[in-house]
Structures are given as C-alpha cells and as structure tokens.
Scaffold this motif. Sequence first.
Motif: not given
Length: 454
Positions: A280-291, A322-329, A375-379
Amino acid sequence: MEPITLPASRPVPIHPGIPLLGNTLSFLQNPLGILTTLQQRYDRMVHLRIGGRHQYLVLQPDDAKHVMQENHRNYGRSPAFNVLKIFLGNGLLTSDGDFWRRQRRLAQPAFHRQRLAALAQTMVNETTDWIDELQRLNRRHPVNVSQAFMDVTMRIVCKTLFGSDTIGKLDGLSAALDTLQYQANQRMLSPIRFPMQWPTPAHVRFRKAGELVDSFIYGLINQRRRDGSDQQHDLLAMLQSAEDDDTGERMSDQQLRDECVTLFAAGHETTAVSMAWTLHLLTGHPDVLTRLQTEVKTVLGDTRTPPPDAFRSLPYTLQVVQESLRLYPPAWIMSRLALADDPIGPYTIPAGSTALVSPYLLHRDPASWPDPERFDPDRFGPAGGGDVRHSYAYLPFGGGPRLCIGNQFALMEMQILLALLVRSFTIESVPNQRVDTHPLITLRPKKSISVYLK
Ligand code: HEM
C-alpha cells in the motif's frame, strides 16, 4: 540523623472518561485516534481506565525501555493474554516466569542465525511458486494482497515448522486459525464475556476451530514420534528434540502443541499484514518503488530462485521493510501487569495495574521522527539518524527479554517476499480504494488491500 524521605510521587494525570466505563468506549471506537490525542496532550504518562482496569500508558522511549527491559522483572503478562491463552495455551507468547524462561531457552536455538540461513532456501522456493501462481492470474483484475500474503506466509511458516508433508491440509487450518484469532480478539475487546462453556454460536465456532487445529498438530506430533523422524530438519523436529540444559527434560506433547500453535499464529499473520501495508505504501510512492526495483534487479538478476545469501545484499529493500514496520507496526500496543509499585520519574505505576507501551505512538513521535507521517525509507539508511535515535523509539518487535523470537525470521521473510515480488511486477494502486486502519490484536487494514500487479 534526619530520616530520608523520598519525594512523594505526583499523581499521574487521568484522561477524562465517562462514569463507570472510563475510557473503554473511546478506546474501542478509535484506539489510534485516542492514542494520538494522548500523545499530544500528555508528556510522559497518562492514566486510563479501560475494561474496568487501571492502565498507565508511557509516552517516552526511556520509560518504555524501563518497563520492557530495565525493570522487566517487575512486569508479568497482563490479563489481556488470558484471552489468548484460551487458544494458544501456555506457549511462548502467553507464559510467564520460570516456565517461560525454560521454554524460551529450549526454543531459541531453532531461531539461531545459522538455522535461519537454512530456512531462507525454503522461503525463496515457496515465494517463487507463489509468484508463479500470481503470474497466472488475470492482470486486469486487482489482486487482494491481504489474502495473498496470508496464504504465502502460512505456507512458509508451515513448511519451516512442519516440513513438506502438510501443505495439502492447509486450507481448513488457515481458516480455523483465523476464526480463533478473530474470536479471541472480539472477546478481548468486549466489555461482557460469557463463560466459554456456554454454547453460544461464537463459542461453538471457536471450539470447532480449536479441535481442528489440535487434531492437525497432535496428528503431526504423533506421526513424527511413530516414524522416529529425528532426521527432519524443521522447527518441530528441533523443538521435539530440544533438551533442557539443567534437567535434560524434553517438552511434553501438550507443550509442543502450545508452542506450535503459538508460532503458527504469531508467525504468519503479523508478517502478512505488514507486507500488505508495505505494498500500500509503495503504490503511493513510485519513486521508492523504482529505487527498490533497481536494487533488486541489479542484485538478483534473472535467476529464478536466487541463492538465499543474495538477499543479504539488499540494504534498500530492508530499509523499505523497516520503514513500513515503523508506520504500521502490527503489534501496535503491548501491555504488562505491574507486580509491585514502580516509580518512574515523578510518577508511580501501582502494583496490580497495567502498563501500556505503544509502538504505534513511539514510531510517530515527532521528537524521534521528524515529519513522522512521511514514508521515507532513508530514515533507516546510513544518514538517517539511527546513531542518535533512542533505541526504544523503534520497537516493532518489542524489546527486553520478551523480544519477538521470530524477528530475524520475519525480516528475512519480508525481504525475500518483497524483493521477488517487485522483481516480477510493478505495483499500482486501485483508484478510489479507501484504506483505513483497523487495530485488532494486530494492526490490520479495515478492508482488504488490493493492488494491480502488472
Ligand atoms: C512482522 C512480523 C512480526 C512482528 C511485527 C512481531 C512482533 C512481535 C512483538 C512486538 C512481540 C512481543 C510482544 C510483547 O512483548 O508483548 C512478539 C513476540 C513473539 N513473536 Fe513475533 N512478530 C513478528 C513475526 C513473528 C514470527 C515470524 C514468529 C515465529 C515464526 C514470531 C513469534 C513470536 C513469539 C513466539 C513471540 C513471544 C516471544 C516471547 O515472549 O518469548 N513472531 N512478536
């Protein structure tokens, strides 16, 4: 000499509620909403009255660390776990004290790093088969990934726990486990609980589901015993042959059953729910998905079943998880029973009350996480501030001695699932799909999450 008098503890602020029910209703209706309000309104601790109990929510990472780690001996399993006991029995999640310590010691080697490396191959094989099945689906229809991840994580936990001889029987088992969890959840939250012996329709469903799970697991244990199949290399075999260092004792059948149901229940739904949130998070963040796709394709290439070692070289994939588990533990709140009064700063958690620690809140505390909703996996990357962050600002797997025994198993599984999935598909959202949270025992989406896999 003057006697030393300790400063009297200040009363913990009470969050206003309604007569008799206290904060129960608002907690039942919108737990995440009320948690957020509490975080904004109180700075360290707040006193709630939920389900007829006094509950003390700690809001600072340092105090969470105190409860879960530094003073963990003062805390036992809270009454909430009694409901889980009805179907999990006295397994790792629900047991306490010396008994729990012994069981944990017996089970721990099954989750040893080397042992997990061997299980990774099973995870890769199961995931590859599952992706083949997804590829045969009609691409024009969205895929219910909440359900799809339940299926695959169930298969993975079954195969790693029980080996290969069980897969055909999984359908009924998965549904039965779901019934048990759902009913336990209803019971945990319900202000009125009828005795389990009463034959209400819900209790009958619960009992039947329990019988099905038991007959499956006891059948397997007995078969292993008959075959003398100590040669098996799955978790059940490890648990069956584990001997206590001090006494040389092995687990009884009842104990094996309880540990197996616990690992089953704790080990598949959490991961499945988390994976659905990740997509769900990835569908809203195509830049993250591409990377993510670039990393995966570069490292894994086209090999159908990449060697398990390859998944260790996917740092960005891990960051996304990890970032997904942060937002939706999935474990959005944890509770403990205070055995004696516990002074924490100016306050005291009284003996007999419940201490609450909420990963959901700590993961969204702006003091630890700038712009926490983003949502920022670079954290979790090298420059993400991990070195200065409090260790209890992030606790999707809990902490202290009760840290999730399956944490490395889960992270590895999620990396494998995510990497192989984004290597094969591009993920797109379903227009106008509303995705809301539904905090049950785990933090689920209110309705299933569907995406287009193209
Ligand atoms: C994303 C996936 C997972 C999450 C977020 C998660 C989270 C947690 C948390 C927060 C706890 C501690 C609860 C508390 O202290 O009150 C816990 C305990 C536990 N988890 Fe997990 N878990 C996950 C996956 C797994 C897996 C894959 C397994 C097993 C295969 C597992 C087995 C257990 C067990 C047995 C316990 C009880 C440990 C003890 O108290 O000794 N979990 N989990």
